[in-house]
Design an enzyme around this catalytic site. Sequence first.
Site, PDB file in Angstrom:
ATOM      1  N   THR A   1      -3.095  -1.335   2.626  1.00 11.38           N
ATOM      2  CA  THR A   1      -3.317  -2.299   1.546  1.00 11.38           C
ATOM      3  C   THR A   1      -4.486  -3.147   1.997  1.00 11.38           C
ATOM      4  O   THR A   1      -4.742  -3.257   3.193  1.00 11.38           O
ATOM      5  CB  THR A   1      -2.075  -3.205   1.374  1.00 11.38           C
ATOM      6  OG1 THR A   1      -0.962  -2.399   1.012  1.00 11.38           O
ATOM      7  CG2 THR A   1      -2.277  -4.275   0.296  1.00 11.38           C
TER       8      THR A   1
ATOM      9  N   GLY B   1       5.123  -1.898  -5.023  1.00  8.78           N
ATOM     10  CA  GLY B   1       5.378  -2.740  -3.853  1.00  8.78           C
ATOM     11  C   GLY B   1       5.075  -4.187  -4.191  1.00  8.78           C
ATOM     12  O   GLY B   1       5.153  -4.612  -5.352  1.00  8.78           O
TER      13      GLY B   1
ATOM     14  N   GLY C   1       6.254  -3.555   1.296  1.00  5.10           N
ATOM     15  CA  GLY C   1       6.246  -4.415   0.121  1.00  5.10           C
ATOM     16  C   GLY C   1       7.615  -4.814  -0.361  1.00  5.10           C
ATOM     17  O   GLY C   1       7.810  -5.924  -0.894  1.00  5.10           O
TER      18      GLY C   1
HETATM   19  N1  GLY Z   1       2.299  -3.647   0.771  1.00  3.93           N
HETATM   20  C1  GLY Z   1       1.972  -2.554  -0.022  1.00  3.93           C
HETATM   21  C2  GLY Z   1       3.103  -1.843  -0.585  1.00  3.93           C
HETATM   22  O1  GLY Z   1       4.230  -1.979  -0.147  1.00  3.93           O
HETATM   23  O2  GLY Z   1       2.888  -1.084  -1.508  1.00  3.93           O
END
Ligand code: GLY
Length: 319
Positions: free
Chosen positions: A174, A204, A228
């Site tokens: 990310t 997420g 997430g």
């Molecule tokens: N932090 C990115 C996700 O969980 O999609």
Amino acid sequence: MPKEIRGIVVGSRNAAVGFPRAIEILRGGGSALEAAIAAVKAVEDDLCDQGVGTGGIPNILGEVELDASVMDGRTLAAGAVGALKHYPHPIEVARRIMECTPHVMLVGEGAELFARTHGFQPANLLTPEAEAIWRAVIHGERRTEHNVYEDRYQLYMSVVQRWRELLHRELFGTTNVIVRDLAGNIACAVSTSGWGFKWPGRLGDSPIIGAGNYADNRYGAAACTGRGEMAIRCATAHSVVMYLRFGFTLEDALRQAMLDLRALDDPYAEADTVMNIVAMDRDGNVSAASTSPEATYVVQTIDMETYEERPRLHVPLRE
Ligand code: GLY
């Protein structure tokens, strides 16, 4: 008294590729919003980054689905897009949702319709490299005479069961960018292709305002990378900003938001790389935290020639 900093960009390590453009915008007097979006767009275009934009690891069906969000700390305006296929700059779509609709978030087919209607150009998001990784995992996981697509749910669950063995960059890539401009305004932009091999439609924290992204000029901003689902359950980005509001120092606000995660009973939360936060206080001071002892973040002011990579505050998930 901590000093006030204007003209500063902070982000996750992979955001450095977008810093030259963000700094150029800030030097030219552009807004934090403009600079944050430009930086994130550069990461979305970076084909080497397999966790964001074009080149992202696809979902269990082999389709790249992108999530993004943006928040303007001046007004608390926010835009988000989830499970968007075929459009390479979800951060721009999120911004357009913020600016042109009465909504905050659009997902899936509705988001695609919106992007098409607003003149965004579709593109193939699946690079040969990402497809090769996807094929290796899918075919390696289930050796069978049958077509591997026959029972997608079982396949998904078998991939999930051994998720710790998969490369974390594939799972959790990310990008986060927080900017404070010369006028003292703060904006935060986040983009991801989400969890590699995810179930179609899984969102997420990245497109969830308060979970993976929060910005408020009056207190500061925070953004997350990592698992997430945990940031959603703890409203992690908002927690950091709330702790700042209640007078915590930036490092204490980050530490407390990380400690909050310990309350979660999450069987998938053993890995070091499970959560990372970057944050900025209202004066432009920056810091970052991670459950990993080795994680870093990047920062650059308009006076610096290039970005600086700094260690994150280490807050282990378990005592
Ligand atoms: N932090 C990115 C996700 O969980 O999609």
